[in-house]
Design an enzyme around this catalytic site. Structure first.
Site, PDB file in Angstrom:
ATOM      1  N   SER A  33       0.860  -1.181   0.000  1.00 46.47           N
ATOM      2  CA  SER A  33       0.000   0.000   0.000  1.00 46.47           C
ATOM      3  C   SER A  33       0.898   1.232   0.000  1.00 46.47           C
ATOM      4  CB  SER A  33      -0.882  -0.004   1.259  1.00 46.47           C
ATOM      5  OG  SER A  33      -1.478   1.258   1.477  1.00 46.47           O
ATOM      6  N   TYR A  52      -1.993  -0.442  10.611  1.00 46.38           N
ATOM      7  CA  TYR A  52      -2.052  -0.843   9.203  1.00 46.38           C
ATOM      8  C   TYR A  52      -0.742  -0.503   8.492  1.00 46.38           C
ATOM      9  CZ  TYR A  52      -3.678  -1.064   4.349  1.00 46.38           C
ATOM     10  OH  TYR A  52      -3.809  -1.362   3.017  1.00 46.38           O
TER      11      TYR A  52
END
Length: 288
Positions: free
Chosen positions: A128, A141
């Site tokens: 990501s 995350y």
């Protein structure tokens, strides 16, 4: 033959369909029977797969060992998104985010690497932009994604001489169910914050939610993301990293070149603007 984890919906499902369209037999990892029924089609074989459950990873390994076809690639796409301030996120959720977004990927890579070595295949880890730049409330995350980036670098340097290629894909905004769930999930720990924590973080959480919603709405489709992943899985000489979406490359580039304090100020300014937009919308919606 290619394995795609997290193939129930969104980018994973689109990637499975795109690879099948290219002629690959895809073992699509899903967690529920109705997801298996939904994705089953020509070239796609649903596999019951929770990457945090060793018995299911072992069953997948046995399924591949019984197949005469070479394992061309492992696309590690499974993941969850949980957003909350570092102080406020319970340790059980910290551990679960890392279990799914990091340790599960390592477990399935370890299990399938012998087959990938035999077939001179490749590992495609879906990271990501959060693996390069950590926004407020993204500690868990982004922490797992930063770690996945490092593990991918180490793995690449270990197995490239053995004929296995390792590629990292870094999506920005993609219009998927995961992104929508992330916004809802971000509010769950917030309801359990102390009054002091709510005073400290309530406003930033609202601003981040607004930014997440905006980034998702303006993001690329899952089909567009799938085409990039498919390119990483099939091109003869892949790059070590691919970005997805118009926002990904600029954000990663800024994180690489800007001093930390400058990047901090840029993010803070963005959050203030987001907070202002959110407040204006709230006032507008409250008018008779």
């Amino acid at each position: 033959m290619i394995v795609v984890t997290g193939a129930s919906t969104g980018t994973g499902a689109s990637t499975a369909h795109e690879l099948a369209r290219r002629g690959f037999h895809v073992l699509a990892g899903v967690r529920r029977d109705h997801d298996a029924d939904a994705i089953r089609s020509t070239g796609i074989e649903p596999i019951n797969l929770d990457i945090t459950k060793p018995e299911q990873v072992k069953a997948l390994t046995a399924r591949i060992a019984d197949d005469p076809r070479a394992l061309h690639a492992l696309v590690s796409n499974a993941g969850i998104q949980v957003n909350a301030p570092v102080e406020a996120l319970p340790m059980t959720q910290w551990r679960w985010v890392f279990e799914v977004n990091l340790f599960g990927h390592i477990a399935i890579t370890q299990a399938l690497l012998p087959a990938l070595l035999r077939g001179k295949g490749r590992v495609i880890n879906i990271s990501s932009i959060g693996g390069k730049a950590a926004m407020p409330t993204y500690g868990a995350y982004a922490g797992a994604k930063f770690a996945l980036e490092a593990v991918s670098d180490s793995l690449r340097r270990e197995v490239t001489p053995l004929g296995v290629q390792v590629v990292v894909v870094e999506p920005g905004g993609v219009r998927t169910e995961m992104a929508t769930r992330g916004i809802a999930t971000a509010n769950q720990p917030a309801t359990q914050m102390t009054p002091e924590q709510d005073e400290r973080y309530g406003s930033p959480i609202q601003a981040i939610n607004t930014l997440m919603a905006s980034g998702t709405a303006s993001g690329v489709t899952a089909d567009t993301a799938a085409r990039v992943i498919t390119k990483a899985a099939t091109t003869r000489k892949p790059r070590t990293r691919y970005t997805i979406g118009q926002d990904a490359a600029p954000i990663i580039g800024l994180a690489r070149i800007l001093p930390d304090r400058t990047l901090d100020r840029l993010i803070a300014t963005n959050l203030r603007r987001s907070r202002t937009r959110s407040t204006r919308r709230g006032r507008s919606s409250s008018r008779p």
